[in-house]
Structures are given as C-alpha cells and as structure tokens.
Design a protein around this motif. Structure first.
Motif, short mmCIF file in Angstrom:
data_model
loop_
_atom_site.label_atom_id
_atom_site.label_comp_id
_atom_site.label_asym_id
_atom_site.label_seq_id
_atom_site.Cartn_x
_atom_site.Cartn_y
_atom_site.Cartn_z
N VAL A 114 56.77 1.47 -17.57
CA VAL A 114 57.88 1.14 -17.55
C VAL A 114 59.52 1.06 -18.82
CG1 VAL A 114 60.07 1.14 -16.45
CG2 VAL A 114 58.09 2.31 -15.13
N GLU A 115 58.07 -0.02 -19.49
CA GLU A 115 58.59 -1.25 -20.59
C GLU A 115 59.13 -0.22 -21.77
OE1 GLU A 115 57.09 -4.81 -22.97
OE2 GLU A 115 56.09 -4.42 -21.00
N ASP A 116 57.50 0.97 -21.50
CA ASP A 116 57.81 1.99 -22.79
C ASP A 116 58.95 2.60 -23.14
OD1 ASP A 116 55.40 1.11 -24.07
OD2 ASP A 116 54.21 1.74 -22.83
N TYR A 117 59.32 3.39 -21.78
CA TYR A 117 60.51 4.31 -21.70
C TYR A 117 61.37 3.52 -21.86
CZ TYR A 117 63.24 7.46 -18.72
OH TYR A 117 64.68 8.12 -18.51
N TYR A 118 61.76 2.31 -21.82
CA TYR A 118 63.01 1.99 -21.95
C TYR A 118 63.26 1.77 -23.38
CZ TYR A 118 64.17 1.66 -16.85
OH TYR A 118 64.65 2.58 -15.75
N ALA A 119 62.15 1.02 -23.78
CA ALA A 119 61.56 0.24 -25.57
C ALA A 119 62.34 2.08 -26.59
CB ALA A 119 60.53 0.16 -25.93
N LEU A 120 62.31 3.57 -25.54
CA LEU A 120 62.56 4.49 -26.17
C LEU A 120 64.45 4.84 -26.53
CD1 LEU A 120 60.59 7.22 -24.26
CD2 LEU A 120 60.18 6.79 -26.62
N PRO A 121 64.29 5.48 -27.96
CA PRO A 121 65.76 5.67 -27.77
C PRO A 121 66.72 5.97 -27.25
CG PRO A 121 64.09 6.56 -30.01
CD PRO A 121 63.89 6.45 -28.38
N ASP A 122 67.86 5.48 -27.18
CA ASP A 122 68.98 5.78 -26.55
C ASP A 122 69.44 7.02 -26.40
OD1 ASP A 122 69.10 3.41 -25.14
OD2 ASP A 122 70.61 2.44 -25.92
N ASP A 123 69.42 8.29 -27.77
CA ASP A 123 70.08 8.86 -28.20
C ASP A 123 69.81 10.24 -27.30
OD1 ASP A 123 68.65 8.98 -30.41
OD2 ASP A 123 70.25 9.05 -31.64
N GLU A 124 68.03 9.68 -26.97
CA GLU A 124 67.07 11.32 -26.70
C GLU A 124 66.95 10.66 -25.35
OE1 GLU A 124 63.66 10.71 -29.42
OE2 GLU A 124 65.02 11.58 -30.92
N ARG A 125 66.21 12.03 -24.56
CA ARG A 125 66.16 11.57 -23.54
C ARG A 125 65.08 12.06 -22.86
NH1 ARG A 125 69.27 15.82 -19.17
NH2 ARG A 125 67.82 15.06 -18.27
N TYR A 126 64.25 11.21 -22.19
CA TYR A 126 62.08 11.54 -22.16
C TYR A 126 62.47 11.45 -20.14
CZ TYR A 126 61.49 10.52 -27.15
OH TYR A 126 61.14 10.24 -28.30
N GLU A 127 61.12 11.96 -19.46
CA GLU A 127 60.53 10.79 -18.59
C GLU A 127 59.88 10.88 -18.36
OE1 GLU A 127 62.09 13.80 -14.87
OE2 GLU A 127 61.16 15.04 -16.50
N LEU A 128 59.19 10.26 -17.98
CA LEU A 128 57.82 9.83 -17.73
C LEU A 128 56.95 9.59 -16.05
CD1 LEU A 128 55.06 7.44 -19.23
CD2 LEU A 128 57.10 5.38 -17.52
N ILE A 129 55.96 10.75 -16.56
CA ILE A 129 55.13 10.65 -15.46
C ILE A 129 53.57 10.64 -15.16
CG2 ILE A 129 54.09 13.17 -13.83
CD1 ILE A 129 57.00 14.50 -14.73
N ASP A 130 53.23 9.83 -14.99
CA ASP A 130 51.76 9.40 -14.33
C ASP A 130 51.70 8.87 -15.98
OD1 ASP A 130 51.65 9.78 -12.22
OD2 ASP A 130 50.53 11.28 -12.04
N ASP A 177 57.28 6.64 -7.81
CA ASP A 177 56.60 5.70 -6.86
C ASP A 177 56.53 4.16 -6.48
OD1 ASP A 177 55.10 8.44 -6.78
OD2 ASP A 177 54.79 8.54 -8.82
N LYS A 178 57.77 4.02 -7.26
CA LYS A 178 57.45 2.65 -7.22
C LYS A 178 56.39 1.99 -8.32
CE LYS A 178 59.83 2.00 -2.71
NZ LYS A 178 60.58 1.34 -1.20
N ASP A 179 56.74 2.39 -8.63
CA ASP A 179 55.37 1.72 -10.34
C ASP A 179 55.62 2.15 -11.41
OD1 ASP A 179 55.09 4.51 -11.21
OD2 ASP A 179 53.10 5.05 -10.09
N LEU A 180 54.78 1.68 -12.34
CA LEU A 180 55.12 1.40 -13.43
C LEU A 180 54.32 2.20 -14.55
CD1 LEU A 180 53.67 -2.50 -14.24
CD2 LEU A 180 55.78 -1.90 -13.97
N LYS A 181 54.30 3.24 -13.36
CA LYS A 181 54.12 4.55 -14.33
C LYS A 181 54.97 5.72 -14.48
CE LYS A 181 50.18 4.34 -16.35
NZ LYS A 181 49.45 4.71 -17.13
N THR A 182 55.57 6.07 -13.76
CA THR A 182 56.71 7.37 -13.99
C THR A 182 58.34 6.55 -13.63
OG1 THR A 182 54.84 8.21 -12.92
CG2 THR A 182 56.99 9.11 -11.91
N ILE A 183 58.51 7.48 -14.23
CA ILE A 183 59.74 7.63 -14.02
C ILE A 183 60.69 9.08 -14.40
CG2 ILE A 183 62.18 7.18 -15.10
CD1 ILE A 183 61.27 4.01 -15.82
N VAL A 184 61.39 9.69 -13.01
CA VAL A 184 61.65 11.04 -13.38
C VAL A 184 63.33 10.90 -13.35
CG1 VAL A 184 59.99 11.99 -12.45
CG2 VAL A 184 61.52 11.49 -10.82
#
Length: 298
Positions: A114-130, A177-184
C-alpha cells in the motif's frame, strides 16, 4: 500435485496463506515454510490436503462456468470465458501490470505494498492486487455511460427507500482484504456499512455490491482475478457488465455462488436491496450502439 503447481494455483485463486491454512487444516507455520522454500520435502499428508483444496476449487470454478454458459445459451448469447483467462498467466498479470521499466526498479511484481501504491504519480491510475501493480487505461465513453447510468439508478433507489446504502464510482480506493497488498478501484460500489467508510480516502473492507464494466484490456482481470478476490473478501453481489455484448452476469456470492445471466433488455434485480431496486439498461442501448459504430479517431 507438485509444489510449483500449488504455488501457481495459490496465485491463480487469490488464496492467502491464512486462507489456505483454514481450508486445508495445515498449520500456517507449515505453509509459510513450504511456500517460501524452507521445506524441500513436505510430508505427503500436507501435499494431499493442499491438493484436495485446489482440486475442489477447480471443480467449483468449472461448475460455475458451465452454469453461466448454459444459462446464457438458453437466452441466445455467449458469455464463455476464453480458455486463456482460466490461469493467471502473463495475459492477466502482464498486459496491464507495470512493465520492467516501472518506477520501483528494486522490487518485483508481487512485492508491492500500500505504501508503494500511494507513492505512485497522482495523475496515473493503478490497482494493487496481491502485491501486483496494474496500470489502468482511461475509460471509454461506453464504459462511462454504463457506470454513470448504473450508479444513478442505485442512488435514486437508495434515496427513495431510505436505504443506508451509499453508491460510489471509481476512482475510489477499496482496501478489500484490509491488508497491505491489495487496493482495487471497482467501477461501481455500494457500501451499506458506515464503518467501512470511516477513512476519508478509501473503503476499508469488502462492500456489499460491486460492478465492473468489461473493456478489452480488463476482461480477463475482471472475469477471473477480481471475481475471485471479491468473493473471497466477502462481497455479496458482483455484476460483470459487457457493453459490447450487452450482457450482465450477476454473481450472488452470499447465496452459494448463485449465477444469473441477463441481457440489457432484461430487468435485473439488485439482490442486496431485498427486492426494492432493479435496473434495466435498455434506455442506454442507443448510446452504446452509436458509440460502437462511430469511426475511430485517426
């Protein structure tokens, strides 16, 4: 089943080690050692228990696909999933996931948090799955037509009946999953538990209802990978909407994985509303057909 096959199946079905431990009755400590390579020669009983779990899952998936295809065929259209989407190979984890020249050169897919996810550029969209990052394409006009129409119908119904449920549309981060590996970022979300939205930027947990609108680039991810994630996280109702085929597949995970197939001409009940809400996509068919027949821009 070999250890490598089990590792592949674990990733394919979105199983965490904790989940596998519950399903197989194999101690979590044993699974951690097994899947990280510390145990080179596992006990035969361990292999048999894990194999039984994966084989049962495979049979359940096969039954679900067969039921969807049979119901769809009875209504005169095809919803069969390409064979290549049955496994989470490069076609699932590769096409929209980060390429080798990603901004985190020191990490590999499957290791992101999740920390990496929120460090990504704000003008691009990503999902983090497992732990895997997926870069998301800009939505098409037909995608937006379906998302806005569905969300408006859901919101209108919720307001009319005083329901405690709140519809949301992407982008909205869901810590599934309330974990640190997934944000959809589901296309449409209905959340009825205010406790899940106590964080201002995201939903923390599994919402009651999720809908994904299929696009050519997201088809395999939505129809297999995210479907399994939503079911295992506790989502009750999942709509898989294909504007090109004008079909809607409804999965009721809280009712023994009941599956129903609809067309855009059908009136579709929203199960979590206990019969209060229903949606028919017929009013926007003209918009979608016009957009699909419009010449592509040079």
């Amino acid at each position: 089943m070999t250890l490598e096959e089990m590792k592949q199946k674990k990733q394919e079905y979105g199983y965490s080690l904790e989940m596998l431990s519950k399903l197989s009755d194999v101690p979590l400590s044993t699974l951690k050692k097994l899947f990280c390579g510390q145990t080179e020669n596992p006990r035969q009983v361990t292999i048999e228990k894990l194999t039984a779990v994966f084989e049962a899952k495979a049979k359940a998936e096969a039954r679900a696909r067969a039921e969807v295809e049979a119901r769809a065929e009875a209504k005169g259209y095809s919803t069969s999933v390409p064979a290549s989407s049955v496994k989470e190979n490069n076609s699932v984890y590769g096409n929209n996931s980060l390429k080798p020249d990603n901004p985190f050169e020191s990490q590999k897919q499957g290791e992101y948090t999740v920390e990496d996810y929120y460090a990504l550029p704000d003008d691009e969209r990503y999902e983090l799955i497992d732990g895997v990052l997926f870069k998301m394409d800009s939505p098409e006009s037909i995608h937006q037509d379906v998302v806005l129409y569905l969300s408006s119908r859901l919101m209108t119904c919720a307001l009319e009946h005083g329901m405690p449920c709140h519809p949301y549309v992407a982008p909205m981060d869901v810590r599934l999953d309330k974990d640190l590996k997934t944000i959809v970022e589901p296309d449409v979300i209905v959340c009825c538990d205010p406790e899940l939205t106590n964080e201002s930027r995201r939903i923390f947990g599994a919402p009651e209802f999720v809908a994904e609108v299929i696009s050519p680039s997201s088809r395999k991810k939505d129809a297999f990978l995210k479907l399994n994630k939503y079911r295992d996280a506790g989502v009750k109702e999942y709509w898989l909407i294909d504007p090109r085929k004008q079909t809607v597949i409804v999965y009721l995970f809280y009712q023994d994985d009941d599956i129903s197939a609809y067309t855009f001409d059908d009136t579709i009940p929203v199960s979590i509303s206990d019969g209060l809400c229903e949606v028919c996509f017929a009013p926007i068919k003209g918009w979608i057909e016009a957009a699909l027949h419009k010449p592509a821009a040079p």
